[in-house]
Scaffold this motif. Structure first.
Motif, mmCIF file in Angstrom:
data_model
loop_
_atom_site.group_PDB
_atom_site.id
_atom_site.type_symbol
_atom_site.label_atom_id
_atom_site.label_comp_id
_atom_site.label_asym_id
_atom_site.label_seq_id
_atom_site.Cartn_x
_atom_site.Cartn_y
_atom_site.Cartn_z
ATOM 1 N N GLY A 35 93.563 77.473 78.892
ATOM 2 C CA GLY A 35 94.104 77.954 77.629
ATOM 3 C C GLY A 35 95.029 79.133 77.817
ATOM 4 O O GLY A 35 94.968 79.832 78.834
ATOM 5 N N PHE A 37 96.208 82.565 75.596
ATOM 6 C CA PHE A 37 95.900 83.440 74.480
ATOM 7 C C PHE A 37 96.932 84.559 74.459
ATOM 8 O O PHE A 37 97.626 84.790 75.442
ATOM 9 C CB PHE A 37 94.502 84.045 74.640
ATOM 10 C CG PHE A 37 93.376 83.075 74.465
ATOM 11 C CD1 PHE A 37 93.108 82.123 75.440
ATOM 12 C CD2 PHE A 37 92.586 83.109 73.330
ATOM 13 C CE1 PHE A 37 92.067 81.223 75.282
ATOM 14 C CE2 PHE A 37 91.537 82.215 73.164
ATOM 15 C CZ PHE A 37 91.276 81.267 74.142
ATOM 16 N N SER A 47 93.997 82.476 70.174
ATOM 17 C CA SER A 47 94.335 81.294 70.968
ATOM 18 C C SER A 47 95.738 80.832 70.616
ATOM 19 O O SER A 47 96.093 80.737 69.443
ATOM 20 C CB SER A 47 93.328 80.184 70.694
ATOM 21 O OG SER A 47 93.734 78.986 71.310
ATOM 22 N N ASN A 108 87.156 77.765 72.076
ATOM 23 C CA ASN A 108 88.013 78.882 72.501
ATOM 24 C C ASN A 108 87.241 79.966 73.256
ATOM 25 O O ASN A 108 87.696 81.107 73.344
ATOM 26 C CB ASN A 108 88.759 79.521 71.319
ATOM 27 C CG ASN A 108 89.814 78.618 70.753
ATOM 28 O OD1 ASN A 108 90.388 77.788 71.457
ATOM 29 N ND2 ASN A 108 90.063 78.744 69.465
#
Length: 123
Positions: A35, A37, A47, A108
């Motif tokens: 991910g 961020f 996120s 997340n």
């Protein structure tokens, strides 16, 4: 243990493009959810994008949909964030994150984090 190192940040003008890169250590990178961020001054970390272990599915924050693209190259232990049409409100420190758990994609919550790279967009 996984170590993540981001690069590619910088100072750009509104409308410009940047590509952030994140290189991960470890031989199991290809099984991790990845991910991106960001955290702007005085705001909570949010996120921006996430990608499944095989790249089959991606998701984006509404504020970046259509402008940002997350991708990965498992053979190189790399994940990227291609950012187009940058706006001043995209200014933030951008972090790369990784987790072996499949539910990190929706929750997340990530175990491993990089140190971040600064992106500044001037108007």
């Amino acid at each position: 243990q996984v170590q993540l190192v981001e690069s590619g940040g910088g100072l750009v003008q509104s409308g410009a493009s940047l590509r952030l890169s994140c290189v991960a250590s470890g031989r199991t990178f290809g099984t991790y959810i990845m991910g991106w961020f960001r955290q702007a001054p005085g705001k909570e970390r949010m996120s921006v994008a996430a990608i499944q272990w095989d790249g089959s599915t991606t998701k984006y924050a509404d504020s970046v949909k259509g402008r940002f693209t997350i991708s990965r190259e498992n053979a190189k232990n790399m994940v990227y964030l291609h950012m187009n049409s940058l706006k001043p409100e995209d200014t933030a420190v951008y972090f790369c994150a990784a987790d072996p758990k499949r539910d990190s994609y929706t929750s997340n919550n990530y175990r491993y984090w990089g140190q971040g790279t600064q992106v500044t967009v001037s108007s």
